[in-house]
Structure formats: structure tokens, C-alpha cells
Design a protein around this motif. Structure first.
Motif, PDB file in Angstrom:
ATOM      1  N   SER A  85       3.378  10.776  -9.028  1.00 35.98           N
ATOM      2  CA  SER A  85       2.618  11.133 -10.239  1.00 35.98           C
ATOM      3  C   SER A  85       1.771  12.377  -9.984  1.00 35.98           C
ATOM      4  N   TYR A  86       1.164  12.428  -8.800  1.00 37.09           N
ATOM      5  CA  TYR A  86       0.311  13.563  -8.447  1.00 37.09           C
ATOM      6  C   TYR A  86       1.123  14.857  -8.400  1.00 37.09           C
ATOM      7  N   TYR A  87       2.283  14.818  -7.722  1.00 34.07           N
ATOM      8  CA  TYR A  87       3.095  16.035  -7.608  1.00 34.07           C
ATOM      9  C   TYR A  87       3.614  16.489  -8.970  1.00 34.07           C
ATOM     10  N   GLN A  88       3.923  15.541  -9.850  1.00 29.63           N
ATOM     11  CA  GLN A  88       4.315  15.903 -11.214  1.00 29.63           C
ATOM     12  C   GLN A  88       3.127  16.489 -11.969  1.00 29.63           C
ATOM     13  N   ALA A  89       1.968  15.886 -11.796  1.00 24.03           N
ATOM     14  CA  ALA A  89       0.763  16.320 -12.510  1.00 24.03           C
ATOM     15  C   ALA A  89       0.345  17.733 -12.123  1.00 24.03           C
ATOM     16  N   ILE A  90       0.422  18.071 -10.842  1.00 23.82           N
ATOM     17  CA  ILE A  90      -0.040  19.406 -10.434  1.00 23.82           C
ATOM     18  C   ILE A  90       0.847  20.511 -11.021  1.00 23.82           C
TER      19      ILE A  90
ATOM     20  N   ALA B 244      -7.585   7.749  11.522  1.00 26.58           N
ATOM     21  CA  ALA B 244      -6.767   6.719  10.873  1.00 26.58           C
ATOM     22  C   ALA B 244      -6.126   7.251   9.594  1.00 26.58           C
ATOM     23  N   ARG B 245      -6.852   8.056   8.827  1.00 22.56           N
ATOM     24  CA  ARG B 245      -6.299   8.639   7.588  1.00 22.56           C
ATOM     25  C   ARG B 245      -5.091   9.517   7.902  1.00 22.56           C
ATOM     26  N   ARG B 246      -5.223  10.360   8.900  1.00 21.97           N
ATOM     27  CA  ARG B 246      -4.125  11.275   9.242  1.00 21.97           C
ATOM     28  C   ARG B 246      -2.933  10.507   9.800  1.00 21.97           C
ATOM     29  N   LEU B 247      -3.201   9.474  10.597  1.00 23.07           N
ATOM     30  CA  LEU B 247      -2.112   8.646  11.112  1.00 23.07           C
ATOM     31  C   LEU B 247      -1.423   7.880   9.987  1.00 23.07           C
ATOM     32  N   PHE B 248      -2.194   7.402   9.008  1.00 24.67           N
ATOM     33  CA  PHE B 248      -1.585   6.708   7.871  1.00 24.67           C
ATOM     34  C   PHE B 248      -0.650   7.643   7.112  1.00 24.67           C
ATOM     35  N   THR B 249      -1.043   8.903   6.953  1.00 28.95           N
ATOM     36  CA  THR B 249      -0.161   9.883   6.309  1.00 28.95           C
ATOM     37  C   THR B 249       1.155   9.988   7.077  1.00 28.95           C
ATOM     38  N   LEU B 250       1.081  10.039   8.398  1.00 29.27           N
ATOM     39  CA  LEU B 250       2.300  10.146   9.201  1.00 29.27           C
ATOM     40  C   LEU B 250       3.158   8.889   9.097  1.00 29.27           C
ATOM     41  N   ILE B 251       2.520   7.736   9.023  1.00 28.37           N
ATOM     42  CA  ILE B 251       3.264   6.488   8.840  1.00 28.37           C
ATOM     43  C   ILE B 251       4.015   6.520   7.508  1.00 28.37           C
ATOM     44  N   CYS B 252       3.342   7.009   6.492  1.00 24.80           N
ATOM     45  CA  CYS B 252       3.992   7.130   5.183  1.00 24.80           C
ATOM     46  C   CYS B 252       5.195   8.057   5.257  1.00 24.80           C
ATOM     47  N   VAL B 253       5.059   9.168   5.976  1.00 24.68           N
ATOM     48  CA  VAL B 253       6.164  10.111   6.123  1.00 24.68           C
ATOM     49  C   VAL B 253       7.339   9.449   6.853  1.00 24.68           C
ATOM     50  N   LEU B 254       7.042   8.713   7.918  1.00 23.38           N
ATOM     51  CA  LEU B 254       8.107   7.985   8.632  1.00 23.38           C
ATOM     52  C   LEU B 254       8.795   6.999   7.697  1.00 23.38           C
ATOM     53  N   TYR B 255       7.991   6.271   6.963  1.00 17.28           N
ATOM     54  CA  TYR B 255       8.509   5.236   6.072  1.00 17.28           C
ATOM     55  C   TYR B 255       9.323   5.869   4.948  1.00 17.28           C
ATOM     56  N   TRP B 256       8.849   7.001   4.429  1.00 19.44           N
ATOM     57  CA  TRP B 256       9.510   7.732   3.353  1.00 19.44           C
ATOM     58  C   TRP B 256      10.926   8.116   3.775  1.00 19.44           C
ATOM     59  N   ARG B 257      11.057   8.558   5.024  1.00 19.94           N
ATOM     60  CA  ARG B 257      12.355   9.000   5.519  1.00 19.94           C
ATOM     61  C   ARG B 257      13.203   7.825   5.949  1.00 19.94           C
ATOM     62  N   GLY B 258      12.515   6.788   6.513  1.00 21.20           N
ATOM     63  CA  GLY B 258      13.255   5.637   7.045  1.00 21.20           C
ATOM     64  C   GLY B 258      13.881   4.892   5.920  1.00 21.20           C
TER      65      GLY B 258
ATOM     66  N   ILE C  46       0.844  -1.197   0.000  1.00 20.82           N
ATOM     67  CA  ILE C  46       0.000   0.000   0.000  1.00 20.82           C
ATOM     68  C   ILE C  46       0.879   1.247   0.000  1.00 20.82           C
ATOM     69  N   ILE C  47       1.899   1.265   0.863  1.00 24.58           N
ATOM     70  CA  ILE C  47       2.785   2.430   0.952  1.00 24.58           C
ATOM     71  C   ILE C  47       3.556   2.614  -0.357  1.00 24.58           C
ATOM     72  N   LYS C  48       4.029   1.519  -0.940  1.00 26.48           N
ATOM     73  CA  LYS C  48       4.754   1.600  -2.217  1.00 26.48           C
ATOM     74  C   LYS C  48       3.846   2.193  -3.297  1.00 26.48           C
ATOM     75  N   ASP C  49       2.610   1.677  -3.392  1.00 24.55           N
ATOM     76  CA  ASP C  49       1.649   2.200  -4.369  1.00 24.55           C
ATOM     77  C   ASP C  49       1.331   3.669  -4.086  1.00 24.55           C
ATOM     78  N   TYR C  50       1.202   4.001  -2.799  1.00 29.84           N
ATOM     79  CA  TYR C  50       0.886   5.379  -2.417  1.00 29.84           C
ATOM     80  C   TYR C  50       2.008   6.330  -2.833  1.00 29.84           C
ATOM     81  N   PHE C  51       3.265   5.923  -2.599  1.00 30.65           N
ATOM     82  CA  PHE C  51       4.399   6.763  -3.003  1.00 30.65           C
ATOM     83  C   PHE C  51       4.428   6.969  -4.512  1.00 30.65           C
TER      84      PHE C  51
END
Length: 158
Positions: free
Chosen positions: A98-103, A144-158, A88-93
Motif C-alpha cells: 500500500s505504501y509503495y502504491q501510495a508514494i 532489532a528494527r534493521r534485523l527485522f527488515t532483513l528477516i522480511c527481505v529473506l521471507y519475501w524471497r523465500g 506480523i510479516i504478512k501485515d507488514y508486506f
């Protein structure tokens, strides 16, 4: 909130050993923490009430939720395997990239289509988090949505 007001987060602390990231990631982190502290529902099972401080960290590829009261008394520590979150995190990243490029270069309808996909994957991660914490921490879907965002941020940096 009424009588439930004790069952909320008053602070969220991300592991300081993880360095800073890209401006986009830092923005996501700041917004998620702000939104989370503005409105949340967070109830550790079997505890009389907070408010609570949540310390989030990654230790040996495991996600650690260390919960304390506002006065720093230990409430609970929950350690979750990241394995159910990896795809899920891999797909989300990938879709966030793609989203950041698209905007920056795409049409509004293209951006909207990517954003719908991004929200869908985010919802899947949020539901997985709620399922994994079931019986340990009760929370609403927005929390849960906001916590998932934070988990992604931790994972992104980790």
C-alpha cells in the motif's frame, strides 16, 4: 561506543540461495544492511566480544542466525521458528505494498498515515525479535528494527 565497540556487527550476509527480488525489496535490503553496519549493538550472550559476522538464512521455515567472529570463528547458531512472525510479516508486506502504491499516487497526508501504520507493524516485529532472542543475543531496538527488515527481505524471497 567506548568499551562496547567489540559488541557489534561488522558484516551481515544473507543466504545466497535466495534469488533477487523487486527493486523496492532490494532497496530496503541494501538500506537496512548499510544502516545496520553503520550503527548497531549486538552482544551474543556469554561471548567475550567481536566484532561479529551474522549469516542469516531460512531453513525449513526456520530463521537461522549463524554468528561468527570477524576471523570466521563460530560463536553461536540460533534457530527461531517463524510462526510468531508470520502474521506480523504478512501485515507488514500488505502495508508496504500500500505504501509503495501510495508514494506513486497519493497525497502526502495519505502517505504519512500509511507510513505510520507501517512503522507500527515494523516496531511490533522488532520487539518480537528482541523477545525471541532474549537471553541469547542482546541488542538495542534500532538494531532489532534493521534485523527485522532483513528477516522480511529473506521471507519475501523465500
Amino acid at each position: 561506543m567506548g568499551s562496547k565497540s567489540a559488541f557489534r556487527l561488522c558484516d551481515v550476509v544473507l543466504d545466497e540461495t535466495i534469488g533477487r527480488s523487486t527493486p523496492d525489496v532490494e532497496h530496503e535490503r541494501a538500506v537496512a544492511i548499510f544502516d545496520l553496519l553503520e550503527e548497531n549493538s549486538f552482544e551474543p550472550a556469554g561471548h567475550a566480544g567481536g566484532p561479529y559476522k551474522l549469516y542469516l538464512s531460512l531453513v525449513d521455515t526456520k530463521l537461522v542466525f549463524s554468528i561468527k567472529t570477524e576471523g570466521e570463528d563460530d560463536v553461536a547458531t540460533h534457530i527461531l521458528s517463524l510462526t510468531p512472525f508470520r502474521r506480523i510479516i504478512k501485515d507488514y508486506f500488505m502495508i508496504c505494498d500500500s505504501y509503495y502504491q501510495a508514494i506513486r499516487s497519493s497525497t502526502p497526508s495519505q502517505i504519512e498515515a500509511i507510513d505510520m501504520g507501517r512503522r507500527g507493524i515494523h516496531n511490533e516485529g522488532s520487539q518480537t525479535l528482541m523477545d525471541r532472542l532474549s537471553g541469547k543475543i542482546n541488542m538495542d531496538f534500532d538494531t532489532a528494527r534493521r534485523l527485522f527488515t532483513l528477516i522480511c527481505v529473506l521471507y519475501w524471497r523465500g
